[in-house]
Design a protein around this motif. Structure first.
Motif, PDB file in Angstrom:
ATOM      1  N   CYS A  72       0.834  -1.214   0.000  1.00  0.00           N
ATOM      2  CA  CYS A  72       0.000   0.000   0.000  1.00  0.00           C
ATOM      3  C   CYS A  72       0.861   1.254   0.000  1.00  0.00           C
ATOM      4  O   CYS A  72       0.572   2.214  -0.717  1.00  0.00           O
ATOM      5  CB  CYS A  72      -0.935   0.013   1.203  1.00  0.00           C
ATOM      6  N   SER A  73       1.916   1.240   0.800  1.00  0.00           N
ATOM      7  CA  SER A  73       2.775   2.425   0.841  1.00  0.00           C
ATOM      8  C   SER A  73       3.548   2.594  -0.460  1.00  0.00           C
ATOM      9  O   SER A  73       3.828   3.712  -0.875  1.00  0.00           O
ATOM     10  CB  SER A  73       3.727   2.363   2.036  1.00  0.00           C
ATOM     11  N   ALA A  74       3.876   1.488  -1.120  1.00  0.00           N
ATOM     12  CA  ALA A  74       4.599   1.591  -2.393  1.00  0.00           C
ATOM     13  C   ALA A  74       3.709   2.160  -3.489  1.00  0.00           C
ATOM     14  O   ALA A  74       4.174   2.923  -4.339  1.00  0.00           O
ATOM     15  CB  ALA A  74       5.122   0.217  -2.809  1.00  0.00           C
ATOM     16  N   PHE A  75       2.430   1.795  -3.477  1.00  0.00           N
ATOM     17  CA  PHE A  75       1.532   2.235  -4.546  1.00  0.00           C
ATOM     18  C   PHE A  75       0.741   3.492  -4.206  1.00  0.00           C
ATOM     19  O   PHE A  75       0.485   4.315  -5.078  1.00  0.00           O
ATOM     20  CB  PHE A  75       0.540   1.122  -4.899  1.00  0.00           C
ATOM     21  N   LEU A  76       0.344   3.640  -2.940  1.00  0.00           N
ATOM     22  CA  LEU A  76      -0.594   4.702  -2.595  1.00  0.00           C
ATOM     23  C   LEU A  76       0.001   5.818  -1.741  1.00  0.00           C
ATOM     24  O   LEU A  76      -0.431   6.958  -1.842  1.00  0.00           O
ATOM     25  CB  LEU A  76      -1.798   4.101  -1.851  1.00  0.00           C
ATOM     26  N   TRP A  77       0.927   5.470  -0.874  1.00  0.00           N
ATOM     27  CA  TRP A  77       1.421   6.437   0.087  1.00  0.00           C
ATOM     28  C   TRP A  77       2.849   6.831  -0.239  1.00  0.00           C
ATOM     29  O   TRP A  77       3.303   6.713  -1.360  1.00  0.00           O
ATOM     30  CB  TRP A  77       1.332   5.878   1.509  1.00  0.00           C
ATOM     31  N   ASN A  78       3.551   7.248   0.775  1.00  0.00           N
ATOM     32  CA  ASN A  78       4.930   7.704   0.668  1.00  0.00           C
ATOM     33  C   ASN A  78       5.869   6.521   0.411  1.00  0.00           C
ATOM     34  O   ASN A  78       5.801   5.501   1.091  1.00  0.00           O
ATOM     35  CB  ASN A  78       5.299   8.406   1.984  1.00  0.00           C
ATOM     36  N   LYS A  79       6.758   6.673  -0.549  1.00  0.00           N
ATOM     37  CA  LYS A  79       7.700   5.598  -0.880  1.00  0.00           C
ATOM     38  C   LYS A  79       8.704   5.362   0.247  1.00  0.00           C
ATOM     39  O   LYS A  79       9.166   4.252   0.452  1.00  0.00           O
ATOM     40  CB  LYS A  79       8.455   5.923  -2.172  1.00  0.00           C
ATOM     41  N   GLY A  80       9.031   6.403   0.987  1.00  0.00           N
ATOM     42  CA  GLY A  80       9.938   6.240   2.123  1.00  0.00           C
ATOM     43  C   GLY A  80       9.323   5.383   3.216  1.00  0.00           C
ATOM     44  O   GLY A  80      10.015   4.636   3.910  1.00  0.00           O
ATOM     45  N   LEU A  81       8.013   5.486   3.347  1.00  0.00           N
ATOM     46  CA  LEU A  81       7.297   4.659   4.311  1.00  0.00           C
ATOM     47  C   LEU A  81       7.383   3.181   3.921  1.00  0.00           C
ATOM     48  O   LEU A  81       7.432   2.304   4.785  1.00  0.00           O
ATOM     49  CB  LEU A  81       5.835   5.115   4.377  1.00  0.00           C
ATOM     50  N   ALA A  82       7.442   2.918   2.625  1.00  0.00           N
ATOM     51  CA  ALA A  82       7.578   1.539   2.146  1.00  0.00           C
ATOM     52  C   ALA A  82       8.880   0.926   2.642  1.00  0.00           C
ATOM     53  O   ALA A  82       8.927  -0.258   2.987  1.00  0.00           O
ATOM     54  CB  ALA A  82       7.519   1.497   0.622  1.00  0.00           C
ATOM     55  N   LEU A  83       9.926   1.728   2.695  1.00  0.00           N
ATOM     56  CA  LEU A  83      11.213   1.241   3.192  1.00  0.00           C
ATOM     57  C   LEU A  83      11.117   0.852   4.664  1.00  0.00           C
ATOM     58  O   LEU A  83      11.633  -0.193   5.081  1.00  0.00           O
ATOM     59  CB  LEU A  83      12.286   2.309   2.983  1.00  0.00           C
ATOM     60  N   ILE A  84      10.425   1.651   5.451  1.00  0.00           N
ATOM     61  CA  ILE A  84      10.234   1.338   6.876  1.00  0.00           C
ATOM     62  C   ILE A  84       9.433   0.051   7.029  1.00  0.00           C
ATOM     63  O   ILE A  84       9.775  -0.816   7.840  1.00  0.00           O
ATOM     64  CB  ILE A  84       9.547   2.516   7.598  1.00  0.00           C
TER      65      ILE A  84
END
Length: 157
Positions: free
Chosen positions: A112-124
């Protein structure tokens, strides 16, 4: 032909459910299971490594997708060893229920973070995914979780 005669004459006393027939008809030999596990696990590692390489070329969204896909494929590879139903039953046993829920939750949050939210959050979420997956994997090794807890307790005191 003899089997058909027994069934039609009512002499077949073996009680067979539809599920047992499906399991028997789709069972794989041990060597095929090992080969399937190795191929699936290798594909999982390859996807995770590809995702890691994409992280270094500033593609955090693709990193999260490939990393998560690699982890899902790696977990799926163990289904070749013990079968999908047994794997799912073991995943949701009380001893690893929380770990399973966390792993699945972080898979979803990473995507969800990779597609919809912040990409940096995807790393976390990928880091949290790795920690949850490690804790889940430790649940299959007797006393491994207790050993890790004791190590952290000693380090923190």
């Amino acid at each position: 032909m003899d089997k058909l005669k027994k069934v039609l004459s009512g002499q077949d006393t073996e009680d067979r459910s539809g599920l047992s027939e499906v399991v028997e008809s789709s069972s794989l030999s041990w060597s095929t299971r090992i080969k399937g596990f190795i191929v699936c696990f290798a594909l999982g590692i390859l996807c995770s490594l590809l995702g890691t390489l994409l992280l270094w070329v500033s593609r955090k969204g693709l990193f999260a997708v490939f990393y998560t896909l690699g982890n899902i494929t790696s977990i799926g590879s163990t289904m070749f060893l013990m079968g999908p139903l047994k794997q799912l039953k073991r995943m949701f046993e009380p001893t690893r229920l929380i770990a399973t829920i966390l792993v699945l939750l972080f898979f979803v949050l990473t995507l969800c973070s990779a597609f919809l939210w912040n990409k940096g959050l995807a790393l976390i979420f990928c880091i949290l995914q790795s920690l949850a997956l490690t804790w889940y994997s430790l649940s299959y090794i007797p006393y491994a979780r207790d050993a890790v807890k004791k190590c952290f307790a000693v380090c923190l005191t």
